[in-house]
Write an enzyme that holds these catalytic residues in place. Structure first.
Site, short mmCIF file in Angstrom:
data_model
loop_
_atom_site.label_atom_id
_atom_site.label_comp_id
_atom_site.label_asym_id
_atom_site.label_seq_id
_atom_site.Cartn_x
_atom_site.Cartn_y
_atom_site.Cartn_z
N GLU A 51 0.82 -1.20 0.00
CA GLU A 51 0.00 0.00 0.00
C GLU A 51 0.86 1.26 0.00
OE1 GLU A 51 -2.24 -3.14 2.49
OE2 GLU A 51 -0.15 -2.47 2.20
N ARG A 89 3.04 -0.54 15.56
CA ARG A 89 2.06 0.16 16.40
C ARG A 89 2.69 0.78 17.64
NH1 ARG A 89 1.64 -5.15 16.19
NH2 ARG A 89 1.58 -6.47 18.05
N GLU A 149 -4.48 -5.24 17.50
CA GLU A 149 -3.42 -5.94 16.79
C GLU A 149 -2.48 -6.62 17.79
OE1 GLU A 149 -1.76 -4.61 12.77
OE2 GLU A 149 -0.12 -4.10 14.12
N HIS A 185 -24.46 11.96 21.24
CA HIS A 185 -25.60 12.07 20.32
C HIS A 185 -25.54 10.99 19.25
CE1 HIS A 185 -27.11 15.97 21.83
NE2 HIS A 185 -25.85 16.10 22.23
#
Length: 589
Positions: free
Chosen positions: A257, A314, A399, A430
């Protein structure tokens, strides 16, 4: 000494039968099979018998107190709200609105001790290879260690390496911020585009949004991650390529990617300039360790910022992956953030388990996940700057602990890895708070608020924080049918307006959102995840679950070209979907 699960009295068939079954296996593996964990790099936990006893004690305790209500607990202990608080590194944790008493906390701490949490913490900080499936150390704590600290991996002190990269980042960031670094035509950089995915995107974009108050406002920042071309097109729309700098974040410089977007950025740049490939070196830098591919791309390897295999994606936002953050807020503010990380690291390593904030939060999550069948946790920051914090925590938590096998390779017998999700308040009120208040699922919540806002306007902040306090009160204590009737509500509407309450929450409060505070907050959740993984006996630092789909996608992408005739060997559904796509693509030219 008992030598098998049956003689030890393992019981199945109760609410916690899965726990009992797993504990029997742990007991058998540890006592009868000689503790297979000796073959791994993990620090030795408590004995199988100790772990078994700790879980069983909690099972028995849950049977006694599981139906107790927060209303009863507060009535029995008027000082509970003040007593059940803990402060660490500028963060106050109020955990009084959890369905626990002193005995619960004592038993949970005992569970952590039996799981060998203290030993595992030391193993991590000492550079032992606790990521056993990849045979790697886990040293994000080294990314923020002071220069004089010594943390070794295979006998090598990695702290000087970390500071060498930090110094290189600081020099580069200073040049970009000051205008000393210019593009190929001599024009100052005005927009920085970070191209990455996963930890190479979620951390930087979260930090940029969280620290936007401290950023240099004559610089704009764009984050491109999705391989969907729309992300790149919209991200670069209207940008002047002569004033744009791309940061390509991929350790291997082969991530599908990221490199797809990187090559699109390269083509976009050349198409919108005079096409001089030498100019690439002035508009692209790499966060990578693959010098060969970086040079092949056209980036000067002198502008390549590396990191290490003992840093998981991460957990990498305070490494070179945070270059965009450093450019945005400056080296000094970035250093303050690292100091906040390190301060929480020290707290996690040194504080007794019973007064250890990450440990306590991790154990409370385990309490709800494994004894109350809570499947999700809501992260609710009442600060607009933290709007991407829940998304960041999704990767960090899920993960890390979305695992179904133990360190020994056996199927887990406990529930692991609850779903973390959320939105900033008051927007969420809301939207999904209806489910939290009156739904059928128990959803523990973390509310995050600040005493002081960075943007004081009228009474905005008082209204915001009033909602924090009101929501936690409403979740805990609800509203009875009698109270609803006393308000004059018609009988047929009373059931609809009853709030059962007894919904648990943590409240985290700090003075104001600073770079240092953000570092401490992130480290708090990092170490909470570590605590969970240790107690669940899983590897929190690999992520094999992301691999299979990526491998299959690499194969399928070549089968989508309608000019070829691939021999499709997938299941009938996948084959049919590929054929439909090929037909539509051919029809659309």
């Amino acid at each position: 000494m008992f030598t098998d699960a049956a003689s030890y009295g393992c019981i199945v068939g109760t609410r916690a039968s899965a726990l009992s079954a797993q504990l029997c296996k742990w007991f058998n593996d540890g006592v009868s099979a000689g503790a297979k964990k000796e073959d791994t790099h993990m620090a030795a936990p408590g004995t199988a018998e100790q772990r078994h006893n700790a879980w069983k004690a909690l099972e028995a305790h849950h049977a006694q107190v599981g139906t107790a209500t927060l209303k009863e607990m507060f009535a029995q202990d008027p000082k509970r709200g003040k007593r059940m608080t803990l402060t660490a590194e500028g963060i106050l944790l109020d955990y009084s609105k959890n369905r626990v008493n002193d005995e619960t906390l004592k038993l949970l701490t005992g569970l952590a001790e039996a799981a060998g949490l203290k030993q595992s913490i030391e193993a991590m900080f000492n550079g032992e290879k606790i990521n056993i499936t990849e045979n790697r150390a886990v040293l994000h704590v080294a990314l923020r260690a002071p220069k004089d600290e010594v943390i070794e991996v295979d006998g090598h002190n990695v702290v000087p390496d970390v500071h060498e990269v930090l110094d290189k980042m600081a020099a580069f960031a200073t040049r970009v911020r000051s205008g000393d670094w210019v593009g190929a035509t001599g024009r100052r950089i005005k927009t920085v585009v970070n191209i990455g995915i996963g930890g190479s995107d979620l951390g930087p974009v979260m930090a940029y949004e969280a620290l936007k108050h401290y950023t240099q406002r004559d610089l704009a920042f764009v984050f491109v991650s999705n391989v969907d071309g729309t992300d790149f097109v919209e991200g670069t729309l209207g940008l002047d390529p002569h004033e744009t700098l791309f940061l390509i974040a991929s350790k291997t410089f082969t991530t599908l990617e990221t490199m797809t977007n990187a090559h699109s950025a390269r083509e976009w740049f050349l198409k919108n300039t005079d096409g001089d490939e030498k100019a690439i070196a002035k508009h692209f830098v790499a966060i990578s360790t693959n010098a060969k591919e970086v040079a092949k791309f056209g980036i000067d390897t002198a502008n390549m910022f590396g990191f290490w295999d003992w840093v998981g994606g991460r957990y990498s936002m305070d490494s070179a992956i945070g270059l965009s953050t450093m450019i945005a807020v400056g080296p000094d503010q970035f250093k303050e953030m690292l100091e906040g990380f390190h301060a929480m690291d020290v707290h996690f390593r040194t504080a007794p388990l019973a007064q250890n904030m990450p440990v306590l939060m991790g154990l409370l999550s385990i309490w709800y996940t494994d004894y109350f069948d809570a499947q999700t946790v809501a992260i609710l920051p009442y600060d607009q700057y933290l709007k991407r914090f829940p998304a960041y925590l999704q990767q960090l938590t899920m993960e890390s602990n979305g695992k179904h096998v133990t360190l020994e390779g056996d199927h887990v017998g406990t529930e692991t890895g609850p779903v973390y999700w959320g939105e900033p308040g008051t927007n969420g009120q809301h939207s999904f708070y209806q489910l939290i208040h009156q739904g059928t699922r128990l959803i523990p919540c973390d509310f995050i608020g600040f005493y002081k806002t960075l943007n004081p306007i009228g009474h905005h902040h008082d209204i915001l924080m009033a909602n924090v306090f009101a929501q936690t009160e409403a979740l805990a204590f609800g509203k009875t049918a009698e109270q609803v009737k006393a308000e004059g509500t018609p009988d047929n509407l009373v059931p609809h307006r009853v709030f059962e309450g007894n919904r648990p929450s943590n409240t985290l409060l700090a003075d104001t959102l600073t770079p240092r505070l953000l570092g401490s907050l992130i480290a708090l959740y990092e170490h909470m995840v570590f605590t969970q993984g240790c107690v669940w006996n899983i590897d929190s630092f690999d992520q094999w679950g992301v691999e299979l789909g990526k491998v299959l996608a690499q194969k399928i992408v070549g089968e989508l070209d309608p000019t070829t005739t691939p021999d499709l060997k997938h299941d009938s559904s996948t084959n049919h979907l590929i054929q439909l796509y090929r037909q539509k693509k051919a029809a659309n030219g």
